[in-house]
Design a protein around this motif. Structure first.
Motif, short mmCIF file in Angstrom:
data_model
loop_
_atom_site.label_atom_id
_atom_site.label_comp_id
_atom_site.label_asym_id
_atom_site.label_seq_id
_atom_site.Cartn_x
_atom_site.Cartn_y
_atom_site.Cartn_z
N ARG A 166 8.80 4.22 -11.09
CA ARG A 166 9.49 3.38 -10.11
C ARG A 166 8.67 3.20 -8.83
O ARG A 166 8.71 2.15 -8.21
CB ARG A 166 10.86 3.95 -9.78
CG ARG A 166 11.86 3.71 -10.88
CD ARG A 166 13.25 4.18 -10.45
NE ARG A 166 14.22 3.81 -11.44
CZ ARG A 166 14.99 2.73 -11.35
NH1 ARG A 166 14.91 1.94 -10.31
NH2 ARG A 166 15.85 2.45 -12.29
N GLY A 167 7.94 4.22 -8.43
CA GLY A 167 7.10 4.11 -7.24
C GLY A 167 5.99 3.09 -7.43
O GLY A 167 5.73 2.26 -6.54
N VAL A 168 5.34 3.15 -8.58
CA VAL A 168 4.28 2.18 -8.88
C VAL A 168 4.88 0.78 -8.98
O VAL A 168 4.33 -0.19 -8.45
CB VAL A 168 3.52 2.56 -10.17
CG1 VAL A 168 2.49 1.50 -10.52
CG2 VAL A 168 2.86 3.92 -10.03
N ALA A 169 6.03 0.67 -9.64
CA ALA A 169 6.69 -0.63 -9.76
C ALA A 169 7.08 -1.18 -8.39
O ALA A 169 6.98 -2.39 -8.15
CB ALA A 169 7.92 -0.52 -10.66
N ALA A 170 7.51 -0.32 -7.49
CA ALA A 170 7.86 -0.77 -6.14
C ALA A 170 6.64 -1.31 -5.41
O ALA A 170 6.73 -2.35 -4.73
CB ALA A 170 8.50 0.37 -5.36
N LEU A 171 5.50 -0.64 -5.54
CA LEU A 171 4.27 -1.14 -4.93
C LEU A 171 3.87 -2.49 -5.53
O LEU A 171 3.50 -3.42 -4.82
CB LEU A 171 3.14 -0.14 -5.11
CG LEU A 171 3.21 1.13 -4.27
CD1 LEU A 171 2.11 2.09 -4.69
CD2 LEU A 171 3.07 0.79 -2.79
#
Length: 143
Positions: A49-54
């Motif tokens: 989710r963190g990578v997707a948010a970036l």
């Protein structure tokens, strides 16, 4: 912030591919391969989710200059849709695909550098640029 040499490097790698006759499909493959590398490097640290948010933030920022990238916003908050990224890039003329793809990558570098600092950003993503060019880390792509 990532220095201008890094920005020129990302831009020139894709521009060189287009100048050498690569079509939008090849540009899309190179950009998506880089995002796979980015996902692999950042997921252990930030999670999916963190990578997707970036990625979603990069899409949002770049879509202001390349409206056709707006299509990628659907679902970008939970995962990177590599098939959609490939399709959207490959559906553009090669020069536009290269410009939009390099801007997505550059925006990620700049965003990470602003959050983590340039040194940590480079440490986390040092393998991405060589993968884009198909060469070794020592390959000079600035000329």
């Amino acid at each position: 912030m990532v220095d201008s040499e890094d920005r020129t490097g990302i831009d020139s790698i894709l521009a060189q591919q287009v100048a050498a006759g690569a079509g939008a499909d090849a540009v899309a493959d190179a950009v998506v391969a880089a995002w796979h590398e980015i996902d692999g490097a950042l997921r252990p640290v930030l999670g999916q989710r963190g990578v997707a948010a970036l990625y979603g933030r990069c899409v949002y920022v770049v879509a202001t200059r390349h409206p056709w990238i707006e299509e990628l916003r659907d679902g970008a908050s939970t995962q990177i849709d590599f098939a959609a990224l490939t399709s959207v890039l490959a559906g553009q003329p090669a020069g536009q695909a290269a410009a939009g793809g390099s801007e997505l990558l550059q925006t990620l570098y700049e965003l990470l550098a602003s959050l983590l600092g340039p040194a940590l950003t480079e440490q986390l993503l040092h393998n991405v640029r060589p993968h884009l060019s198909g060469g070794s880390p020592a390959q000079d792509t600035s000329s």
